[in-house]
Design a protein around this motif. Structure first.
Motif, PDB file in Angstrom:
ATOM      1  N   ARG A  31       3.865  -1.081   3.201  1.00  0.00           N
ATOM      2  CA  ARG A  31       2.674   0.115   4.958  1.00  0.00           C
ATOM      3  C   ARG A  31       1.985   0.575   3.493  1.00  0.00           C
ATOM      4  NH1 ARG A  31       4.105   1.745   9.086  1.00  0.00           N
ATOM      5  NH2 ARG A  31       5.273  -0.562   9.780  1.00  0.00           N
ATOM      6  N   ILE A  32       2.460   1.093   2.433  1.00  0.00           N
ATOM      7  CA  ILE A  32       1.621   1.790   1.704  1.00  0.00           C
ATOM      8  C   ILE A  32       0.466   1.147   1.031  1.00  0.00           C
ATOM      9  CG2 ILE A  32       1.169   3.415  -0.320  1.00  0.00           C
ATOM     10  CD1 ILE A  32       3.735   3.999  -0.207  1.00  0.00           C
ATOM     11  N   ARG A  33       0.352  -0.399   0.680  1.00  0.00           N
ATOM     12  CA  ARG A  33      -0.972  -0.651   1.146  1.00  0.00           C
ATOM     13  C   ARG A  33      -1.443  -0.566   2.041  1.00  0.00           C
ATOM     14  NH1 ARG A  33       2.653  -3.772  -2.696  1.00  0.00           N
ATOM     15  NH2 ARG A  33       3.487  -5.199  -1.193  1.00  0.00           N
ATOM     16  N   GLN A  34      -1.335  -0.749   3.284  1.00  0.00           N
ATOM     17  CA  GLN A  34      -2.156  -1.261   4.580  1.00  0.00           C
ATOM     18  C   GLN A  34      -3.000   0.320   4.286  1.00  0.00           C
ATOM     19  OE1 GLN A  34       0.190  -1.421   7.766  1.00  0.00           O
ATOM     20  NE2 GLN A  34       1.318  -3.203   6.308  1.00  0.00           N
ATOM     21  N   ASP A  35      -3.424   1.221   4.125  1.00  0.00           N
ATOM     22  CA  ASP A  35      -3.358   2.372   4.068  1.00  0.00           C
ATOM     23  C   ASP A  35      -3.935   3.002   2.435  1.00  0.00           C
ATOM     24  OD1 ASP A  35      -5.197   4.608   3.807  1.00  0.00           O
ATOM     25  OD2 ASP A  35      -3.029   5.901   5.504  1.00  0.00           O
TER      26      ASP A  35
END
Length: 236
Positions: A230-234
């Motif tokens: 999820r973090i990598r998406q932002d």
């Protein structure tokens, strides 16, 4: 073979090996890696039942499920023979491994390790606490993993599977040896333990797209993986 509910179960090593279709052992040609280690991409589970007192004790039943085929053995010598033969079929080595999930590996490890070490040498183990191994790795390519840490729960992890853990406990006051005939309930109990665990791991792999090389060691590892994704998406 012996029937367990709707399942046929092998009762010796040769019978078990002969149940596998050529496709299963052709998996040995498929190379999936994590770092420098290759893993055979097939799900395997193991469970033991033991009778133990302060004076004496036996491992009296050992069940294995591999690629949805099952065997119940009564002697550790047969277990060693089984994995030696699987090692040849799958071309196992120190850097090419077959993962075998064991529920509550701490208990099973306490009984099995010294026996297996006589044939396979001393293993390399990763412990989370004293007497609580997460992995036990032998140089012959057999790697035991603790499914209790994978699911962070008991064999209730098999809930919703076709062959969930059976309700109730065995009569542990009964004196068992490897030659004690198993009643239908005793037989079904150990079969469901390995079959249900196999089905739970297959379900987990399907839901997350895991292979044997990518499946985490613990439930916490899955949480970290989800957070990082999820973090990598932002970018921020």
């Amino acid at each position: 073979m012996r029937k367990s509910q709707d399942l046929w179960v092998c009762t010796d090593v040769t019978e078990f090996i002969e149940t596998f279709r050529p496709r299963v052992f052709s998996i040995a040609e498929k190379r999936i890696k994590r770092h420098i280690t290759e893993y055979v991409d097939v799900t395997a589970t193991l469970d033991i039942e033991d009778y133990a007192t302060e004076e004496d004790g036996y491992i009296y039943s050992i069940a294995v499920c591999l690629d949805n085929e099952r065997v119940v053995l009564r002697y550790m010598e047969d277990v060693i023979d089984l994995f030696d033969r699987l090692g040849e079929k799958f071309e196992l080595s120190e850097n090419r491994r077959l993962i075998v999930y064991v529920h509550n590996l701490g208990h099973e490890h306490f009984h099995m390790t010294q026996i297996l070490a006589e044939s396979w040498g001393r293993p390399t183990s990763l412990f989370t606490k004293p007497r609580k191994p997460l992995t036990i790795r032998y140089d012959n390519g057999v790697e035991f993993r603790d499914s209790l840490k994978l699911f962070q729960k008991s064999l209730a992890a098999t809930k919703g599977c076709k062959h969930a853990k059976m309700v109730g406990d065995l009569d542990y006051s009964k004196h068992f040896t490897p030659d004690t005939p198993l009643s239908p309930d005793e037989w079904n109990y150990i079969v469901n333990d390995v079959q249900g665990l196999y089905e739970a791991i297959e379900r987990l792999k399907k839901e997350h797209g895991y292979t044997q090389a990518s499946i985490p060691l613990t439930n916490t590892g899955m949480v970290i993986e989800a957070v990082n994704a999820r973090i990598r998406q932002d970018g921020k």
